[in-house]
Design an enzyme around this catalytic site. Structure first.
Site, PDB file in Angstrom:
ATOM      1  N   ASN A 122       3.610  -2.020  36.003  1.00  9.71           N
ATOM      2  CA  ASN A 122       3.333  -3.414  36.382  1.00  9.71           C
ATOM      3  C   ASN A 122       4.529  -4.153  36.965  1.00  9.71           C
ATOM      4  O   ASN A 122       4.368  -5.067  37.766  1.00  9.71           O
ATOM      5  CB  ASN A 122       2.752  -4.159  35.190  1.00  9.71           C
ATOM      6  CG  ASN A 122       3.695  -4.162  34.009  1.00  9.71           C
ATOM      7  OD1 ASN A 122       4.617  -3.363  33.939  1.00  9.71           O
ATOM      8  ND2 ASN A 122       3.484  -5.083  33.102  1.00  9.71           N
ATOM      9  N   LYS A 141      12.358   7.800  35.120  1.00  7.46           N
ATOM     10  CA  LYS A 141      11.055   8.238  35.615  1.00  7.46           C
ATOM     11  C   LYS A 141      10.155   7.023  35.763  1.00  7.46           C
ATOM     12  O   LYS A 141       9.720   6.434  34.771  1.00  7.46           O
ATOM     13  CB  LYS A 141      10.390   9.234  34.657  1.00  7.46           C
ATOM     14  CG  LYS A 141       9.140   9.870  35.278  1.00  7.46           C
ATOM     15  CD  LYS A 141       8.189  10.480  34.260  1.00  7.46           C
ATOM     16  CE  LYS A 141       7.289   9.435  33.700  1.00  7.46           C
ATOM     17  NZ  LYS A 141       6.341   8.827  34.703  1.00  7.46           N
ATOM     18  N   SER A 168       6.621   4.982  36.685  1.00  6.04           N
ATOM     19  CA  SER A 168       5.218   5.350  36.527  1.00  6.04           C
ATOM     20  C   SER A 168       4.768   6.110  37.766  1.00  6.04           C
ATOM     21  O   SER A 168       5.184   5.803  38.890  1.00  6.04           O
ATOM     22  CB  SER A 168       4.352   4.098  36.367  1.00  6.04           C
ATOM     23  OG  SER A 168       2.975   4.445  36.474  1.00  6.04           O
ATOM     24  N   VAL A 206       1.397   1.166  23.590  1.00  5.10           N
ATOM     25  CA  VAL A 206       1.735   1.566  22.214  1.00  5.10           C
ATOM     26  C   VAL A 206       1.401   3.038  21.966  1.00  5.10           C
ATOM     27  O   VAL A 206       2.249   3.778  21.457  1.00  5.10           O
ATOM     28  CB  VAL A 206       1.029   0.652  21.188  1.00  5.10           C
ATOM     29  CG1 VAL A 206       1.253   1.140  19.773  1.00  5.10           C
ATOM     30  CG2 VAL A 206       1.537  -0.781  21.329  1.00  5.10           C
ATOM     31  N   GLU A 240       9.549  -0.864  24.621  1.00  2.00           N
ATOM     32  CA  GLU A 240       8.950  -2.115  25.109  1.00  2.00           C
ATOM     33  C   GLU A 240       7.465  -1.841  25.296  1.00  2.00           C
ATOM     34  O   GLU A 240       7.063  -1.254  26.304  1.00  2.00           O
ATOM     35  CB  GLU A 240       9.605  -2.519  26.433  1.00  2.00           C
ATOM     36  CG  GLU A 240      11.034  -2.979  26.299  1.00  2.00           C
ATOM     37  CD  GLU A 240      11.150  -4.384  25.714  1.00  2.00           C
ATOM     38  OE1 GLU A 240      12.271  -4.867  25.565  1.00  2.00           O
ATOM     39  OE2 GLU A 240      10.095  -4.997  25.418  1.00  2.00           O
ATOM     40  N   GLY A 258       3.051  -2.659  24.163  1.00  2.00           N
ATOM     41  CA  GLY A 258       1.978  -3.589  24.500  1.00  2.00           C
ATOM     42  C   GLY A 258       1.859  -4.744  23.532  1.00  2.00           C
ATOM     43  O   GLY A 258       2.606  -4.861  22.566  1.00  2.00           O
ATOM     44  N   CYS A 268       2.488  -7.243  29.777  1.00  2.00           N
ATOM     45  CA  CYS A 268       2.460  -6.850  28.359  1.00  2.00           C
ATOM     46  C   CYS A 268       2.533  -8.053  27.421  1.00  2.00           C
ATOM     47  O   CYS A 268       1.912  -8.078  26.378  1.00  2.00           O
ATOM     48  CB  CYS A 268       3.627  -5.939  28.073  1.00  2.00           C
ATOM     49  SG  CYS A 268       5.160  -6.714  28.567  1.00  2.00           S
ATOM     50  N   GLY A 317       7.251  -2.911  19.619  1.00  5.60           N
ATOM     51  CA  GLY A 317       8.482  -2.367  20.159  1.00  5.60           C
ATOM     52  C   GLY A 317       9.665  -2.340  19.211  1.00  5.60           C
ATOM     53  O   GLY A 317       9.603  -2.822  18.080  1.00  5.60           O
ATOM     54  N   GLU A 324      15.667  -6.188  25.559  1.00  6.80           N
ATOM     55  CA  GLU A 324      16.179  -5.987  26.919  1.00  6.80           C
ATOM     56  C   GLU A 324      16.592  -7.334  27.512  1.00  6.80           C
ATOM     57  O   GLU A 324      16.310  -8.392  26.946  1.00  6.80           O
ATOM     58  CB  GLU A 324      15.102  -5.331  27.793  1.00  6.80           C
ATOM     59  CG  GLU A 324      14.798  -3.905  27.352  1.00  6.80           C
ATOM     60  CD  GLU A 324      14.003  -3.122  28.393  1.00  6.80           C
ATOM     61  OE1 GLU A 324      13.043  -3.668  28.964  1.00  6.80           O
ATOM     62  OE2 GLU A 324      14.362  -1.949  28.631  1.00  6.80           O
TER      63      GLU A 324
END
Ligand code: TXE
Length: 488
Positions: free
Chosen positions: A153, A176, A178, A230, A250, A252, A284, A458, A462
Site C-alpha cells: 500500500n 523485498k 510486495s 498479522v 508493522e 494490521g 493499516c 506489531g 518506525e
C-alpha cells in the site's frame, strides 16, 4: 501497449537476472496494463544478495556516521528532484490517486532520509563511572545484514522507512517489496547508488512469500523488519525465531476512532473520512471502527453521507480523483464480500459499497466509499480488517463503555479521540490499548513521531529515533584500572 519493461533484481549495485530464470507480471491496477515482467528471486538469489550485503557491511559499518549521514542526505536531494516521477510510478503501481502519492509516499520517504541522515552522526553509547578503580562504557553497534519485507500500500515509504534507519546505523539491507508493487524499490536502489551508497549495502530481491520466507530464515541475516498482515507477520516471526533474529513487525489493525458529543463535528467527519477512504482505505492504521456518542450520531451520519457521496472516484492519474483503483480485482472482491456480509449481518448501508466503472479504466476495480450504521461490535465488519473503503459507525453512551469496547480486539495499532475536553481526551487516550494515537485529528505521521502497534498489531516502532535502537545493539565494556581481586 509497447513491450513491458523488465525489472531485474538489484544486487551489488546493479540490475541482475534472477537465477530462477522466472518472471512475473506487474499490473497497473487502474488499467490492467502489464507494466513490467519482474524477476522472481529464489533461495540462491537470496544467498548471493546476503553475501554481497555481508561484504559491503564491513566497509559501510566502519564509515563515520557523519559520512553515512551525508550519503542519505544526498539521496533525499535526489529523491526530491525526482518527486514527480516517483509519485506517478507509485500511482501506476498501486492505483492510488496522484493527489496523494507526492505527499503520503514520496515526501514521507524524503523526510525519513533527511531525519535519519541527520541522526547518523549521533549514534552513541554512554560512560558509566564505577568509582576509583573502574569505569564502563557502551557502544551502540549495527546488527549486520538486515532484511526488509514490504506491503503493497505504501511501497516507497515502507522501503525508505526501513532502509534509512538501517543504513544510518551502519547496517546493510536486502529489501523485498510486495510482488504487487516492485517498481519504486528499484528506483530507491538507483537513488541510493547515485547518492554514494556503496554497492551491496542496499539490495532488492523480488518475489512472493517464498522469497520472503528465505530471507526470514537466512542465518546470515541478523534482523527482519516486516510490514504486512498479522497472519503473515506470525509466519515471519516463526521463521526469524529459528536463528533468533531481531524483528520489527508493522502489522494490521481494526482501530477505533471515538467521537464524543462535544466534538467539533465537521472536523470529526473529516477525520473519519481520512481514516477510512484515503488510499481507498488500504491503510493499516485506519480508524475503521468509528464510535460516535448517541447524542450526535444522527447528525454525524447525515453530514458524513453528504460528504462521502461528493467524493470523486476516477482515473488515479487525474489530479481531481480522490478515490482510485483497488490494488487488484481479487482484493476488491474480498472487500465487496465484506460489504455483502455487513448487510447480511444486519448493518445498514448508509451509502456507497458499489462497484464503479471508470471510463478509460474499465479493467480497474473501483469501489464507492461505503458507510455502515446500525452496526454491532460482534459483526465481522466490526472485528476483521477489511483493508478497503468501508467505515463502520457504532454508537456509544459513556466513556467507560466505549473504552472497553474499543479495546475489545486482538489488534492494537492505532486509535483516535475527538473532544474539546482536554482532560477527557488525555484520560481516554491513556486507557486505549494502541501504539499510535491521535487527538482531534487522525493518521498524521510526521517524521520523528513513533509509528507502530501494540498487542497483535506489531513489535517495535518506525519513523523515529527508536528505529535506530531497533537497528543496533549495545555492547558494554567494563574497564579495570586496578588489580583483580581474587580469594584463591
Ligand atoms: O500483506 P501480506 P499485504 C498490513 C495491512 C494488511 C496487509 C496488506 O494491515 O493486513 O499489510 O498488505 C510477504 N514469509 N499493513 O497484502 O500478504 C509478501 O510477499 C515472508 C500493515 O502485502 O502480509 C509481501 O511482501 N514474507 C502496515 C509482504 O509479506 C511473506 C502498513 C506482506 O504481505 C510471506 C501497511 C512469508 N511466509 C500494510 N508471505 C503497518 N502496520 O504499518 C507473504 N510475504
Amino acid at each position: 501497449m509497447g513491450n513491458p519493461a523488465e525489472i531485474p533484481l538489484y544486487i551489488n549495485g546493479q540490475g541482475v537476472a534472477a537465477l530462477t530464470e522466472e518472471t512475473f507480471e506487474n499490473i497497473n491496477p487502474a488499467t490492467g496494463e502489464v507494466l513490467a515482467r519482474v524477476h522472481r528471486g529464489g533461495k540462491q538469489d537470496v544467498d548471493i544478495a546476503v553475501a554481497a550485503a555481508q561484504a559491503a557491511f564491513e566497509t559501510w559499518s566502519r564509515m563515520p556516521g557523519i559520512e553515512r549521514g551525508r550519503v542519505l542526505l544526498r539521496a533525499a536531494d535526489i529523491m526530491r528532484k525526482n518527486r514527480d516521477e516517483l509519485a506517478m510510478l507509485e500511482v501506476l503501481d498501486t492505483g492510488k490517486p496522484i493527489s496523494e502519492t507526492p505527499y503520503a509516499d514520496v515526501d514521507s520517504a524524503i523526510d525519513a532520509l533527511e531525519y535519519f541522515g541527520g541522526l547518523a552522526a549521533d549514534i552513541k553509547g554512554e560512560h558509566l563511572d564505577l568509582g576509583e578503580g573502574a569505569f564502563a562504557y557502551t557502544i551502540r553497534e549495527p546488527l549486520g545484514v538486515c532484511a526488509g519485507i514490504g506491503a503493497w500500500n505504501y511501497p516507497l515509504q515502507i522501503a525508505t522507512w526501513k532502509s534509512a534507519p538501517a543504513l544510518a546505523a551502519g547496517n546493510s539491507m536486502i529489501f523485498k517489496p510486495s510482488e504487487l508493487t516492485p517498481t519504486n524499490a528499484m528506483r530507491l536502489a538507483e537513488i541510493y547508488s547515485e547518492a554514494g551508497v556503496p554497492d551491496g549495502v542496499f539490495n532488492v530481491v523480488h518475489g512472493f512469500g517464498k522469497t520472503g520466507h528465505h530471507l526470514a530464515c537466512h542465518p546470515g541475516i541478523a534482523k527482519v523488519s516486516f510490514t504486512g498482515s498479522v497472519p503473515t507477520g506470525r509466519k515471519v516471526l516463526e521463521d526469524a525465531a529459528g536463528t533468533v533474529k531481531h524483528v520489527t513487525m508493522e502489522l494490521g489493525g481494526k482501530s477505533p476512532l471515538i467521537i464524543f458529543d462535544d466534538a467539533q463535528l465537521y472536523n470529526a467527519v473529516s477525520a473519519a473520512m481520512n481514516a477510512n477512504f484515503y488510499s481507498q482505505g488500504e491503510v493499516c492504521s485506519n480508524g475503521t471502527r468509528v464510535f460516535v456518542h448517541e447524542a450526535v450520531y444522527e447528525e454525524f451520519i447525515a453530514l458524513l453521507k453528504i460528504r462521502t457521496e461528493a467524493m470523486v472516484i476516477g482515473d488515479p492519474r487525474e489530479s481531481s480523483t480522490q478515490v482510485g483503483a483497488m490494488i487488484n480485482p481479487d482484493h476488491a472482491a474480498k472487500v465487496m464480500e465484506y460489504i455483502r456480509l455487513g448487510i447480511e449481518e444486519g448493518a445498514y448501508l448508509v451509502t456507497g459499497g458499489e462497484k464503479v466503472t471508470v471510463p478509460g479504466c474499465e479493467e480497474g476495480a473501483f469501489i464507492s466509499p461505503a458507510v455502515f450504521s446500525a452496526t454491532q461490535d460482534d459483526m465481522r465488519i466490526c472485528r476483521e480488517e477489511i483493508f478497503g473503503p468501508v467505515m463502520s459507525v457504532l454508537s456509544f453512551r459513556d466513556e467507560d463503555e466505549v473504552i472497553a469496547r474499543a479495546n475489545e480486539t486482538e489488534f492494537g495499532l492505532a486509535a483516535g479521540v475527538f473532544t474539546q475536553n482536554l482532560s477527557l481526551a488525555h484520560r481516554v487516550v491513556r486507557k486505549l490499548k494502541a501504539g499510535s494515537c491521535w487527538i482531534n485529528n487522525y493518521n498524521l505521521t510526521p517524521v520523528g513521531v513513533p509509528f507502530g502497534g501494540s498487542k497483535q498489531s506489531g513489535i517495535g516502532r518506525e519513523n523515529c529515533a527508536a528505529a535506530l535502537d531497533h537497528f543496533t545493539e549495545l555492547k558494554s565494556v567494563y574497564v579495570e584500572l586496578g588489580d583483580v581481586e581474587c580469594d584463591y
